[in-house]
Design an enzyme around this catalytic site. Sequence first.
Site, PDB file in Angstrom:
ATOM      1  N   LYS A  85      -3.470  -7.630  -7.873  1.00 19.41           N
ATOM      2  CA  LYS A  85      -4.672  -8.218  -7.458  1.00 19.41           C
ATOM      3  C   LYS A  85      -5.643  -7.048  -7.788  1.00 19.41           C
ATOM      4  O   LYS A  85      -5.358  -5.742  -7.943  1.00 19.41           O
ATOM      5  CB  LYS A  85      -4.803  -8.527  -6.073  1.00 19.41           C
ATOM      6  N   LYS A 124       0.874  -1.232   0.103  1.00 25.63           N
ATOM      7  CA  LYS A 124       0.018  -0.051   0.128  1.00 25.63           C
ATOM      8  C   LYS A 124       0.924   1.261   0.162  1.00 25.63           C
ATOM      9  O   LYS A 124       0.184   2.274  -0.615  1.00 25.63           O
ATOM     10  CB  LYS A 124      -1.174  -0.073   1.106  1.00 25.63           C
ATOM     11  N   LYS A 184     -10.011  -2.013  -4.788  1.00 26.40           N
ATOM     12  CA  LYS A 184     -11.130  -1.041  -4.967  1.00 26.40           C
ATOM     13  C   LYS A 184     -10.303   0.360  -5.273  1.00 26.40           C
ATOM     14  O   LYS A 184     -11.017   1.421  -6.002  1.00 26.40           O
ATOM     15  CB  LYS A 184     -11.710  -0.957  -3.514  1.00 26.40           C
TER      16      LYS A 184
HETATM   17  N1  AQP Z   1      -8.525  -9.292  -5.743  1.00 26.19           N
HETATM   18  C1  AQP Z   1      -9.258 -10.037  -4.908  1.00 26.19           C
HETATM   19  N2  AQP Z   1      -9.236 -11.283  -5.088  1.00 26.19           N
HETATM   20  C2  AQP Z   1      -9.898 -11.843  -4.104  1.00 26.19           C
HETATM   21  N3  AQP Z   1     -10.437 -11.622  -2.672  1.00 26.19           N
HETATM   22  C3  AQP Z   1     -10.213 -10.287  -2.774  1.00 26.19           C
HETATM   23  N4  AQP Z   1     -10.319  -9.208  -1.596  1.00 26.19           N
HETATM   24  C4  AQP Z   1      -9.769  -8.162  -2.033  1.00 26.19           C
HETATM   25  N5  AQP Z   1      -9.310  -8.079  -3.182  1.00 26.19           N
HETATM   26  C5  AQP Z   1      -9.527  -9.233  -3.663  1.00 26.19           C
HETATM   27  C6  AQP Z   1     -11.119  -9.884  -0.409  1.00 26.19           C
HETATM   28  O1  AQP Z   1     -12.111  -8.966  -0.120  1.00 26.19           O
HETATM   29  C7  AQP Z   1     -12.239  -9.041   1.263  1.00 26.19           C
HETATM   30  C8  AQP Z   1     -12.491  -7.700   1.518  1.00 26.19           C
HETATM   31  O2  AQP Z   1     -11.187  -6.749   1.412  1.00 26.19           O
HETATM   32  P1  AQP Z   1     -10.955  -5.360   1.779  1.00 26.19           P
HETATM   33  O3  AQP Z   1     -12.026  -4.270   1.325  1.00 26.19           O
HETATM   34  O4  AQP Z   1     -11.113  -5.494   3.443  1.00 26.19           O
HETATM   35  O5  AQP Z   1      -9.403  -5.219   1.650  1.00 26.19           O
HETATM   36  P2  AQP Z   1      -8.390  -5.413   0.710  1.00 26.19           P
HETATM   37  O6  AQP Z   1      -8.066  -6.708   0.629  1.00 26.19           O
HETATM   38  O7  AQP Z   1      -7.400  -4.172   0.727  1.00 26.19           O
HETATM   39  O8  AQP Z   1      -9.421  -5.296  -0.792  1.00 26.19           O
HETATM   40  P3  AQP Z   1      -9.315  -3.872  -2.009  1.00 26.19           P
HETATM   41  O9  AQP Z   1     -10.249  -4.319  -2.756  1.00 26.19           O
HETATM   42  O10 AQP Z   1      -7.654  -4.001  -2.452  1.00 26.19           O
HETATM   43  O11 AQP Z   1      -9.198  -2.640  -0.888  1.00 26.19           O
HETATM   44  P4  AQP Z   1      -8.325  -1.224  -1.053  1.00 26.19           P
HETATM   45  O12 AQP Z   1      -7.969  -1.041  -2.296  1.00 26.19           O
HETATM   46  O13 AQP Z   1      -9.153  -0.180  -0.332  1.00 26.19           O
HETATM   47  O14 AQP Z   1      -7.120  -1.750  -0.078  1.00 26.19           O
HETATM   48  C9  AQP Z   1     -11.132  -9.574   1.945  1.00 26.19           C
HETATM   49  O15 AQP Z   1     -11.375 -10.671   2.575  1.00 26.19           O
HETATM   50  C10 AQP Z   1     -10.091  -9.436   0.928  1.00 26.19           C
HETATM   51  O16 AQP Z   1      -9.203 -10.709   1.148  1.00 26.19           O
END
Ligand code: AQP
Length: 389
Positions: A254, A166, A257
Amino acid sequence: MVRYKDLSNLISSSGITMQIKCGSGLRQFVRKASTIQNIDYANRSLKLPDGAVVFSLIQPTGKFHLGNYLGAVRVWTELSEDAPAGGKCIFGTADLHAITIPKPDGNAFRQMRHEAIASLLAVGIDPTKSILFHQSQVPEHAELCWYLSTLTSMGALNRMTQWKTKANIKDTSSEKVGAVKLGLFTYPVLQAADVLLYKSTHIPVGEDQVQQLELTRQLAQAFNSTYKTRYFREPTTLLTPTRKVLSLQNPLKKMSKSDANQNSCICVTDEPDAIRRKIRSAVTDSIGHEFKYDPEGRPGVSNLINIVAGIQKKTIAAVEADIAGFKDHATFKNYVTDILVAELRGPREEFARYMNDKSYIYEVERNGAERAGAIAAKTLAEVRAIMGY
Ligand code: AQP
Protein backbone atom coordinates in the site's frame (compact mmCIF):
# COMPACT_ATOMS: atom_id res chain seq x y z
CA MET A 1 -6.62 -8.79 5.22
CA VAL A 2 -9.99 -8.49 3.47
CA ARG A 3 -9.77 -8.78 -0.31
CA TYR A 4 -11.98 -6.56 -2.45
CA LYS A 5 -13.89 -9.59 -3.73
CA ASP A 6 -14.52 -11.04 -0.26
CA LEU A 7 -15.68 -7.67 0.92
CA SER A 8 -18.08 -7.23 -1.99
CA ASN A 9 -19.48 -10.69 -1.32
CA LEU A 10 -19.84 -9.96 2.37
CA ILE A 11 -21.61 -6.70 1.66
CA SER A 12 -23.88 -7.91 -1.10
CA SER A 13 -24.78 -11.01 0.92
CA SER A 14 -26.45 -8.79 3.52
CA GLY A 15 -28.90 -7.51 0.91
CA ILE A 16 -29.64 -4.37 2.93
CA THR A 17 -29.19 -1.00 1.24
CA MET A 18 -29.22 2.49 2.62
CA GLN A 19 -29.55 5.98 1.05
CA ILE A 20 -26.86 8.53 1.89
CA LYS A 21 -26.85 12.18 0.74
CA CYS A 22 -23.85 14.53 0.68
CA GLY A 23 -24.07 18.31 1.06
CA SER A 24 -22.05 19.05 -2.07
CA GLY A 25 -24.81 17.57 -4.19
CA LEU A 26 -22.75 14.43 -4.53
CA ARG A 27 -24.94 11.40 -4.03
CA GLN A 28 -23.64 8.02 -3.19
CA PHE A 29 -25.08 4.68 -2.37
CA VAL A 30 -24.18 2.52 0.57
CA ARG A 31 -24.92 -1.16 0.98
CA LYS A 32 -25.23 -2.08 4.59
CA ALA A 33 -23.54 -5.15 5.96
CA SER A 34 -23.68 -5.93 9.65
CA THR A 35 -20.28 -4.47 10.41
CA ILE A 36 -18.97 -3.02 7.15
CA GLN A 37 -20.66 -0.57 4.83
CA ASN A 38 -19.41 -0.03 1.35
CA ILE A 39 -19.69 3.47 -0.09
CA ASP A 40 -20.39 2.95 -3.77
CA TYR A 41 -20.03 6.18 -5.76
CA ALA A 42 -21.50 4.67 -8.90
CA ASN A 43 -24.93 4.25 -7.38
CA ARG A 44 -24.69 7.46 -5.35
CA SER A 45 -26.29 8.52 -2.11
CA LEU A 46 -24.92 8.99 1.39
CA LYS A 47 -27.03 9.65 4.45
CA LEU A 48 -26.18 8.32 7.87
CA PRO A 49 -28.93 7.63 10.41
CA ASP A 50 -29.93 10.34 12.87
CA GLY A 51 -27.68 10.35 15.90
CA ALA A 52 -24.74 8.75 14.07
CA VAL A 53 -21.33 9.61 15.46
CA VAL A 54 -18.72 9.58 12.69
CA PHE A 55 -15.17 9.26 13.99
CA SER A 56 -11.74 8.80 12.44
CA LEU A 57 -8.14 9.88 13.03
CA ILE A 58 -5.03 10.11 10.89
CA GLN A 59 -1.43 9.82 12.04
CA PRO A 60 0.65 13.00 11.67
CA THR A 61 3.56 10.96 10.35
CA GLY A 62 4.12 12.84 7.10
CA LYS A 63 2.34 14.54 4.25
CA PHE A 64 -1.08 13.12 3.43
CA HIS A 65 -1.00 10.98 0.32
CA LEU A 66 -3.55 9.84 -2.22
CA GLY A 67 -4.38 6.73 -0.18
CA ASN A 68 -5.20 8.82 2.88
CA TYR A 69 -7.20 11.18 0.67
CA LEU A 70 -9.20 8.68 -1.39
CA GLY A 71 -9.42 5.99 1.27
CA ALA A 72 -10.40 8.27 4.13
CA VAL A 73 -10.22 12.04 4.45
CA ARG A 74 -12.14 13.08 1.33
CA VAL A 75 -15.13 11.07 2.54
CA TRP A 76 -14.75 12.60 6.02
CA THR A 77 -15.38 15.96 4.37
CA GLU A 78 -18.35 14.65 2.44
CA LEU A 79 -19.90 13.07 5.53
CA SER A 80 -19.40 16.17 7.63
CA GLU A 81 -20.95 18.46 5.03
CA ASP A 82 -24.26 16.86 5.83
CA ALA A 83 -23.70 15.70 9.40
CA PRO A 84 -26.39 13.36 10.72
CA ALA A 85 -29.16 15.06 12.69
CA GLY A 86 -28.45 14.85 16.40
CA GLY A 87 -25.09 13.25 15.63
CA LYS A 88 -21.50 14.37 15.37
CA CYS A 89 -18.43 14.20 13.17
CA ILE A 90 -15.14 13.93 15.08
CA PHE A 91 -11.81 13.92 13.24
CA GLY A 92 -8.22 14.57 14.17
CA THR A 93 -4.67 13.37 14.40
CA ALA A 94 -3.64 10.08 16.00
CA ASP A 95 -0.55 11.73 17.46
CA LEU A 96 -0.22 9.15 20.26
CA HIS A 97 -0.17 6.37 17.65
CA ALA A 98 2.36 8.32 15.59
CA ILE A 99 5.14 7.67 18.12
CA THR A 100 4.94 3.90 17.66
CA ILE A 101 7.25 4.21 14.66
CA PRO A 102 10.70 5.93 14.65
CA LYS A 103 10.12 9.45 15.87
CA PRO A 104 11.15 12.82 14.49
CA ASP A 105 12.55 15.36 16.99
CA GLY A 106 10.13 17.53 18.94
CA ASN A 107 10.17 20.52 16.60
CA ALA A 108 9.67 18.41 13.49
CA PHE A 109 6.84 16.54 15.19
CA ARG A 110 5.16 19.79 16.26
CA GLN A 111 5.32 20.91 12.62
CA MET A 112 3.88 17.58 11.39
CA ARG A 113 0.96 17.88 13.80
CA HIS A 114 0.19 21.41 12.52
CA GLU A 115 0.51 20.22 8.95
CA ALA A 116 -1.95 17.42 9.60
CA ILE A 117 -4.57 19.85 10.92
CA ALA A 118 -3.85 22.22 7.99
CA SER A 119 -4.28 19.29 5.59
CA LEU A 120 -7.63 18.35 7.12
CA LEU A 121 -8.81 21.95 6.79
CA ALA A 122 -7.40 22.07 3.24
CA VAL A 123 -9.44 19.09 2.07
CA GLY A 124 -12.53 20.91 3.27
CA ILE A 125 -13.27 19.77 6.83
CA ASP A 126 -15.17 22.63 8.42
CA PRO A 127 -14.32 22.95 12.15
CA THR A 128 -17.70 24.53 12.83
CA LYS A 129 -19.42 21.36 11.58
CA SER A 130 -16.90 18.83 12.87
CA ILE A 131 -14.71 18.49 15.93
CA LEU A 132 -11.06 18.68 14.86
CA PHE A 133 -8.42 17.88 17.49
CA HIS A 134 -5.24 16.05 18.43
CA GLN A 135 -5.68 12.74 20.28
CA SER A 136 -2.95 13.71 22.77
CA GLN A 137 -5.00 16.72 23.89
CA VAL A 138 -7.54 14.36 25.50
CA PRO A 139 -5.90 12.19 28.21
CA GLU A 140 -8.99 9.98 28.50
CA HIS A 141 -7.81 8.07 25.38
CA ALA A 142 -4.91 6.63 27.36
CA GLU A 143 -7.02 5.83 30.43
CA LEU A 144 -9.68 3.96 28.44
CA CYS A 145 -6.88 2.16 26.57
CA TRP A 146 -5.66 0.81 29.91
CA TYR A 147 -9.10 -0.47 30.93
CA LEU A 148 -9.55 -2.14 27.52
CA SER A 149 -6.07 -3.65 27.66
CA THR A 150 -7.18 -5.69 30.67
CA LEU A 151 -9.79 -7.31 28.38
CA THR A 152 -7.47 -7.93 25.40
CA SER A 153 -5.69 -11.24 24.92
CA MET A 154 -2.11 -11.47 23.67
CA GLY A 155 -3.40 -13.96 21.10
CA ALA A 156 -5.80 -11.44 19.60
CA LEU A 157 -3.04 -8.85 19.31
CA ASN A 158 -0.64 -11.44 17.94
CA ARG A 159 -3.04 -12.07 15.04
CA MET A 160 -3.06 -8.40 14.02
CA THR A 161 -1.12 -7.77 10.84
CA GLN A 162 -0.15 -4.13 11.30
CA TRP A 163 2.59 -4.56 13.92
CA LYS A 164 4.16 -7.30 11.82
CA THR A 165 4.11 -5.11 8.71
CA LYS A 166 5.53 -2.10 10.53
CA ALA A 167 8.21 -4.15 12.30
CA ASN A 168 8.89 -6.03 9.04
CA ILE A 169 8.21 -9.44 10.60
CA LYS A 170 6.99 -12.27 8.40
CA ASP A 171 7.25 -15.09 10.89
CA THR A 172 6.18 -14.64 14.52
CA SER A 173 8.77 -17.13 15.71
CA SER A 174 11.43 -14.73 14.41
CA GLU A 175 13.93 -13.35 16.94
CA LYS A 176 12.92 -9.88 15.84
CA VAL A 177 9.61 -10.24 17.77
CA GLY A 178 11.41 -9.70 21.07
CA ALA A 179 12.49 -6.24 19.97
CA VAL A 180 8.99 -5.06 18.99
CA LYS A 181 7.91 -2.22 21.25
CA LEU A 182 4.84 -2.71 23.43
CA GLY A 183 3.20 0.46 22.03
CA LEU A 184 3.30 -0.89 18.48
CA PHE A 185 1.97 -4.28 19.62
CA THR A 186 -0.92 -2.78 21.59
CA TYR A 187 -1.69 -0.06 19.01
CA PRO A 188 -5.12 -1.62 18.21
CA VAL A 189 -6.20 -1.33 21.87
CA LEU A 190 -5.58 2.42 21.83
CA GLN A 191 -7.44 2.54 18.54
CA ALA A 192 -10.41 0.79 20.16
CA ALA A 193 -10.29 3.31 23.01
CA ASP A 194 -10.29 6.20 20.49
CA VAL A 195 -13.43 4.91 18.82
CA LEU A 196 -15.34 3.85 21.94
CA LEU A 197 -14.53 7.01 23.91
CA TYR A 198 -16.90 8.96 21.65
CA LYS A 199 -19.46 6.13 21.37
CA SER A 200 -18.78 6.30 17.64
CA THR A 201 -21.16 4.51 15.28
CA HIS A 202 -19.48 4.94 11.85
CA ILE A 203 -15.76 4.82 11.16
CA PRO A 204 -14.65 5.85 7.64
CA VAL A 205 -11.23 4.27 7.02
CA GLY A 206 -9.08 2.52 4.43
CA GLU A 207 -8.98 -1.26 4.10
CA ASP A 208 -5.87 -1.62 6.30
CA GLN A 209 -7.96 -0.65 9.33
CA VAL A 210 -10.64 -3.33 8.90
CA GLN A 211 -8.94 -5.87 11.15
CA GLN A 212 -8.32 -3.42 13.99
CA LEU A 213 -11.94 -2.25 13.90
CA GLU A 214 -13.05 -5.85 14.26
CA LEU A 215 -11.02 -5.95 17.49
CA THR A 216 -12.74 -2.72 18.57
CA ARG A 217 -16.09 -4.46 18.21
CA GLN A 218 -14.82 -7.46 20.18
CA LEU A 219 -13.59 -5.19 22.97
CA ALA A 220 -16.94 -3.37 23.10
CA GLN A 221 -18.61 -6.78 23.53
CA ALA A 222 -16.02 -7.89 26.09
CA PHE A 223 -16.55 -4.74 28.18
CA ASN A 224 -20.33 -5.13 28.02
CA SER A 225 -20.29 -8.77 28.98
CA THR A 226 -17.64 -8.39 31.72
CA TYR A 227 -19.44 -5.52 33.41
CA LYS A 228 -22.97 -6.76 32.57
CA THR A 229 -23.96 -3.64 30.71
CA ARG A 230 -24.94 -2.52 27.22
CA TYR A 231 -22.85 0.60 27.48
CA PHE A 232 -20.71 0.42 24.32
CA ARG A 233 -22.20 0.16 20.83
CA GLU A 234 -20.38 -1.77 18.14
CA PRO A 235 -19.29 0.66 15.40
CA THR A 236 -19.64 0.07 11.66
CA THR A 237 -16.65 0.34 9.34
CA LEU A 238 -17.27 2.60 6.31
CA LEU A 239 -15.13 1.82 3.26
CA THR A 240 -14.76 3.86 0.07
CA PRO A 241 -14.31 2.17 -3.33
CA THR A 242 -10.68 3.36 -3.24
CA ARG A 243 -10.02 1.65 0.06
CA LYS A 244 -6.52 0.54 -0.91
CA VAL A 245 -4.26 2.75 -2.99
CA LEU A 246 -0.96 1.05 -3.79
CA SER A 247 2.61 2.30 -3.85
CA LEU A 248 3.61 3.75 -7.23
CA GLN A 249 7.00 2.05 -6.97
CA ASN A 250 5.85 -1.31 -5.65
CA PRO A 251 2.18 -1.90 -6.47
CA LEU A 252 2.16 -5.02 -4.30
CA LYS A 253 2.13 -2.92 -1.11
CA LYS A 254 0.00 0.00 0.00
CA MET A 255 0.93 3.62 -0.44
CA SER A 256 2.31 4.74 2.92
CA LYS A 257 3.38 8.09 4.40
CA SER A 258 6.41 6.58 6.05
CA ASP A 259 7.68 4.81 2.90
CA ALA A 260 11.36 5.71 2.56
CA ASN A 261 10.93 6.09 -1.20
CA GLN A 262 8.91 9.28 -1.58
CA ASN A 263 8.39 8.53 -5.29
CA SER A 264 6.01 5.82 -4.12
CA CYS A 265 3.51 8.42 -2.89
CA ILE A 266 1.60 11.29 -4.44
CA CYS A 267 1.14 13.82 -1.64
CA VAL A 268 -2.01 15.89 -1.52
CA THR A 269 0.25 18.97 -1.46
CA ASP A 270 2.54 17.93 -4.34
CA GLU A 271 3.24 20.55 -7.04
CA PRO A 272 2.18 19.62 -10.60
CA ASP A 273 5.80 18.99 -11.63
CA ALA A 274 6.28 16.49 -8.78
CA ILE A 275 3.03 14.72 -9.67
CA ARG A 276 4.10 14.49 -13.33
CA ARG A 277 7.54 13.11 -12.39
CA LYS A 278 6.15 10.54 -9.93
CA ILE A 279 3.47 9.27 -12.32
CA ARG A 280 6.01 9.09 -15.13
CA SER A 281 8.24 6.89 -12.96
CA ALA A 282 5.33 4.77 -11.61
CA VAL A 283 5.96 1.06 -12.12
CA THR A 284 3.54 -0.36 -14.72
CA ASP A 285 4.31 -3.06 -17.30
CA SER A 286 5.35 -3.58 -20.88
CA ILE A 287 1.88 -3.92 -22.42
CA GLY A 288 1.35 -0.62 -24.20
CA HIS A 289 -1.49 -1.24 -26.63
CA GLU A 290 -4.32 -1.32 -24.07
CA PHE A 291 -4.96 -0.33 -20.47
CA LYS A 292 -7.25 -2.66 -18.53
CA TYR A 293 -8.00 -3.25 -14.86
CA ASP A 294 -6.35 -6.53 -13.86
CA PRO A 295 -5.05 -6.22 -10.27
CA GLU A 296 -3.26 -9.55 -10.30
CA GLY A 297 -1.79 -9.50 -13.79
CA ARG A 298 -1.21 -5.74 -14.10
CA PRO A 299 -1.08 -4.25 -10.57
CA GLY A 300 0.63 -0.98 -11.54
CA VAL A 301 -1.79 -0.10 -14.35
CA SER A 302 -4.75 -1.23 -12.21
CA ASN A 303 -3.63 1.00 -9.35
CA LEU A 304 -3.60 4.05 -11.64
CA ILE A 305 -7.04 3.13 -13.04
CA ASN A 306 -8.33 2.71 -9.48
CA ILE A 307 -6.93 6.14 -8.54
CA VAL A 308 -8.67 7.78 -11.51
CA ALA A 309 -11.93 5.97 -10.67
CA GLY A 310 -11.66 7.19 -7.07
CA ILE A 311 -11.03 10.79 -8.03
CA GLN A 312 -13.75 10.90 -10.66
CA LYS A 313 -16.17 8.80 -8.59
CA LYS A 314 -16.64 6.52 -11.56
CA THR A 315 -16.74 2.76 -11.85
CA ILE A 316 -13.64 0.94 -13.03
CA ALA A 317 -15.56 -0.04 -16.19
CA ALA A 318 -16.35 3.62 -16.94
CA VAL A 319 -12.67 4.57 -16.60
CA GLU A 320 -11.68 1.64 -18.84
CA ALA A 321 -14.11 2.94 -21.45
CA ASP A 322 -12.63 6.46 -21.20
CA ILE A 323 -9.09 5.18 -21.82
CA ALA A 324 -9.99 2.51 -24.35
CA GLY A 325 -8.28 4.32 -27.25
CA PHE A 326 -4.92 4.89 -25.52
CA LYS A 327 -2.07 3.21 -27.37
CA ASP A 328 0.98 4.00 -25.25
CA HIS A 329 2.09 4.53 -21.66
CA ALA A 330 2.89 8.21 -22.16
CA THR A 331 -0.71 8.98 -23.18
CA PHE A 332 -2.09 6.94 -20.27
CA LYS A 333 0.25 8.49 -17.70
CA ASN A 334 -0.32 12.05 -18.97
CA TYR A 335 -4.06 11.45 -18.63
CA VAL A 336 -3.66 10.26 -15.02
CA THR A 337 -1.34 13.20 -14.26
CA ASP A 338 -3.76 15.82 -15.60
CA ILE A 339 -6.61 14.38 -13.50
CA LEU A 340 -4.45 14.39 -10.36
CA VAL A 341 -3.11 17.91 -10.93
CA ALA A 342 -6.64 19.28 -11.36
CA GLU A 343 -7.98 17.42 -8.30
CA LEU A 344 -5.17 18.39 -5.94
CA ARG A 345 -4.82 22.06 -6.96
CA GLY A 346 -7.46 23.22 -4.46
CA PRO A 347 -6.14 21.26 -1.43
CA ARG A 348 -2.54 22.32 -2.23
CA GLU A 349 -3.43 26.01 -2.36
CA GLU A 350 -5.61 25.82 0.73
CA PHE A 351 -2.87 23.97 2.64
CA ALA A 352 -0.40 26.79 1.92
CA ARG A 353 -2.98 29.35 3.04
CA TYR A 354 -3.63 27.57 6.36
CA MET A 355 0.06 27.02 7.06
CA ASN A 356 0.48 30.80 6.82
CA ASP A 357 -2.15 31.27 9.50
CA LYS A 358 -0.79 29.36 12.51
CA SER A 359 -2.93 31.25 14.98
CA TYR A 360 -6.05 29.95 13.24
CA ILE A 361 -4.72 26.38 13.45
CA TYR A 362 -4.05 26.84 17.20
CA GLU A 363 -7.58 28.12 17.65
CA VAL A 364 -9.06 25.13 15.78
CA GLU A 365 -6.96 22.72 17.88
CA ARG A 366 -7.92 24.42 21.17
CA ASN A 367 -11.59 24.55 20.34
CA GLY A 368 -11.63 20.95 19.08
CA ALA A 369 -9.82 19.68 22.19
CA GLU A 370 -12.34 21.40 24.44
CA ARG A 371 -15.30 19.84 22.62
CA ALA A 372 -13.73 16.38 22.32
CA GLY A 373 -12.56 16.57 25.94
CA ALA A 374 -16.07 17.26 27.21
CA ILE A 375 -17.47 14.15 25.49
CA ALA A 376 -14.52 12.02 26.61
CA ALA A 377 -14.76 13.15 30.24
CA LYS A 378 -18.45 12.21 30.37
CA THR A 379 -17.78 8.75 28.86
CA LEU A 380 -14.93 8.08 31.24
CA ALA A 381 -16.97 9.13 34.27
CA GLU A 382 -19.66 6.65 33.19
CA VAL A 383 -17.11 3.91 32.46
CA ARG A 384 -15.46 4.36 35.86
CA ALA A 385 -18.85 4.17 37.57
CA ILE A 386 -19.75 0.97 35.69
CA MET A 387 -16.41 -0.57 36.65
CA GLY A 388 -16.82 0.32 40.31
CA TYR A 389 -14.23 3.07 40.63
N1 AQP B 1 -2.78 3.28 0.78
C1 AQP B 1 -3.95 3.56 1.34
N2 AQP B 1 -5.10 3.38 0.64
C2 AQP B 1 -6.31 3.69 1.20
N3 AQP B 1 -6.44 4.20 2.45
C3 AQP B 1 -5.32 4.38 3.16
N4 AQP B 1 -5.09 4.86 4.40
C4 AQP B 1 -3.77 4.85 4.65
N5 AQP B 1 -3.10 4.38 3.60
C5 AQP B 1 -4.03 4.08 2.66
C6 AQP B 1 -6.14 5.31 5.30
O1 AQP B 1 -5.84 6.64 5.71
C7 AQP B 1 -6.30 6.82 7.04
C8 AQP B 1 -5.22 7.41 7.88
O2 AQP B 1 -4.13 6.50 7.96
P1 AQP B 1 -3.09 6.60 9.13
O3 AQP B 1 -2.16 7.70 8.88
O4 AQP B 1 -3.79 6.73 10.42
O5 AQP B 1 -2.35 5.24 9.20
P2 AQP B 1 -1.80 4.27 8.12
O6 AQP B 1 -2.93 3.45 7.61
O7 AQP B 1 -0.69 3.53 8.76
O8 AQP B 1 -1.32 5.23 6.95
P3 AQP B 1 0.10 5.37 6.34
O9 AQP B 1 0.06 6.38 5.29
O10 AQP B 1 0.61 4.02 5.94
O11 AQP B 1 0.92 5.96 7.54
P4 AQP B 1 2.27 5.47 8.16
O12 AQP B 1 3.20 5.25 7.02
O13 AQP B 1 2.68 6.56 9.07
O14 AQP B 1 1.97 4.21 8.91
C9 AQP B 1 -6.74 5.46 7.56
O15 AQP B 1 -8.14 5.38 7.51
C10 AQP B 1 -6.13 4.50 6.59
O16 AQP B 1 -6.88 3.32 6.44
